[in-house]
Write a protein that holds these residues in place. Sequence first.
Motif, PDB file in Angstrom:
ATOM      1  N   PRO A  96       0.797  -1.228   0.000  1.00  0.00           N
ATOM      2  CA  PRO A  96       0.000   0.000   0.000  1.00  0.00           C
ATOM      3  C   PRO A  96       0.833   1.284   0.000  1.00  0.00           C
ATOM      4  O   PRO A  96       0.412   2.289  -0.562  1.00  0.00           O
ATOM      5  CB  PRO A  96      -0.847  -0.117   1.265  1.00  0.00           C
ATOM      6  CG  PRO A  96      -0.940  -1.582   1.500  1.00  0.00           C
ATOM      7  CD  PRO A  96       0.383  -2.141   1.066  1.00  0.00           C
ATOM      8  N   LYS A  99       1.290   2.168  -3.288  1.00  0.00           N
ATOM      9  CA  LYS A  99      -0.012   2.258  -3.972  1.00  0.00           C
ATOM     10  C   LYS A  99      -0.268   1.027  -4.841  1.00  0.00           C
ATOM     11  O   LYS A  99      -0.713   1.115  -5.974  1.00  0.00           O
ATOM     12  CB  LYS A  99      -0.110   3.552  -4.762  1.00  0.00           C
ATOM     13  CG  LYS A  99       0.009   4.757  -3.838  1.00  0.00           C
ATOM     14  CD  LYS A  99      -0.040   6.045  -4.559  1.00  0.00           C
ATOM     15  CE  LYS A  99       0.042   7.147  -3.497  1.00  0.00           C
ATOM     16  NZ  LYS A  99       0.643   8.333  -3.934  1.00  0.00           N
ATOM     17  N   GLY A 101      -1.998  -2.925  -4.656  1.00  0.00           N
ATOM     18  CA  GLY A 101      -2.837  -3.896  -3.951  1.00  0.00           C
ATOM     19  C   GLY A 101      -2.924  -5.212  -4.709  1.00  0.00           C
ATOM     20  O   GLY A 101      -3.963  -5.869  -4.711  1.00  0.00           O
ATOM     21  N   VAL A 120     -10.493  -0.413  -2.980  1.00  0.00           N
ATOM     22  CA  VAL A 120      -9.538   0.260  -2.097  1.00  0.00           C
ATOM     23  C   VAL A 120     -10.250   1.378  -1.357  1.00  0.00           C
ATOM     24  O   VAL A 120     -10.973   2.176  -1.946  1.00  0.00           O
ATOM     25  CB  VAL A 120      -8.369   0.856  -2.914  1.00  0.00           C
ATOM     26  CG1 VAL A 120      -7.396   1.577  -1.997  1.00  0.00           C
ATOM     27  CG2 VAL A 120      -7.667  -0.226  -3.716  1.00  0.00           C
ATOM     28  N   ASN A 122      -9.415   4.421   1.642  1.00  0.00           N
ATOM     29  CA  ASN A 122      -8.368   5.140   2.357  1.00  0.00           C
ATOM     30  C   ASN A 122      -9.003   6.190   3.252  1.00  0.00           C
ATOM     31  O   ASN A 122      -9.049   7.373   2.927  1.00  0.00           O
ATOM     32  CB  ASN A 122      -7.422   5.801   1.339  1.00  0.00           C
ATOM     33  CG  ASN A 122      -6.223   6.441   1.990  1.00  0.00           C
ATOM     34  OD1 ASN A 122      -5.730   5.995   3.014  1.00  0.00           O
ATOM     35  ND2 ASN A 122      -5.734   7.509   1.392  1.00  0.00           N
TER      36      ASN A 122
END
Length: 124
Positions: A96, A99, A101, A120, A122
Motif C-alpha cells: 500500500p 499504492k 494492492g 480500495v 483510504n
Amino acid sequence: RRLLLLAGLVAALGLSPVSPIHVYTQREVYGTVGSRVTLSCSFWSSEWISEDISITWHFQAEGSRDSISIFHYAKGQPYIDDVGSFKERMEWVGNPRRKDGSIVIHSLEPTDNGTFTCDVKNPP
C-alpha cells in the motif's frame, strides 16, 4: 487450456471531505490451467495513504450473480479468506505504501474463470 480472468475495478471514495481514489486494474488477464497469474491493482489518491487503508478483492464466477470476498488487507496485515477454492493458492504481493494492492493466484483451475474486483478504501 487457457483461462480468461477478468479484473474489474472499483473506485472507493473517502469520507468527508470527499476525495476519490483512482483504482487501476488490467481489463483482461489470461492464464493457463496449472500456472500462476498476477492480478494487478494500483491506485492513486491526492491524499496521504492512511494507516487505516483497506484493500479487498472479490471474485464473481463466470455465469454467477454472486460475488465472494477472497482477500482483505487491513491494519497493515493481509488476510486470505480461509474458505473457498482460493484459500491456499493466493499470495499477497502488494504494498500500500507504493499504492499497490496486487495478488497472485497459483495453480489456476478452470473454475477460476470470472471477474475479480479490487476495492480500495483510504479513510481520513
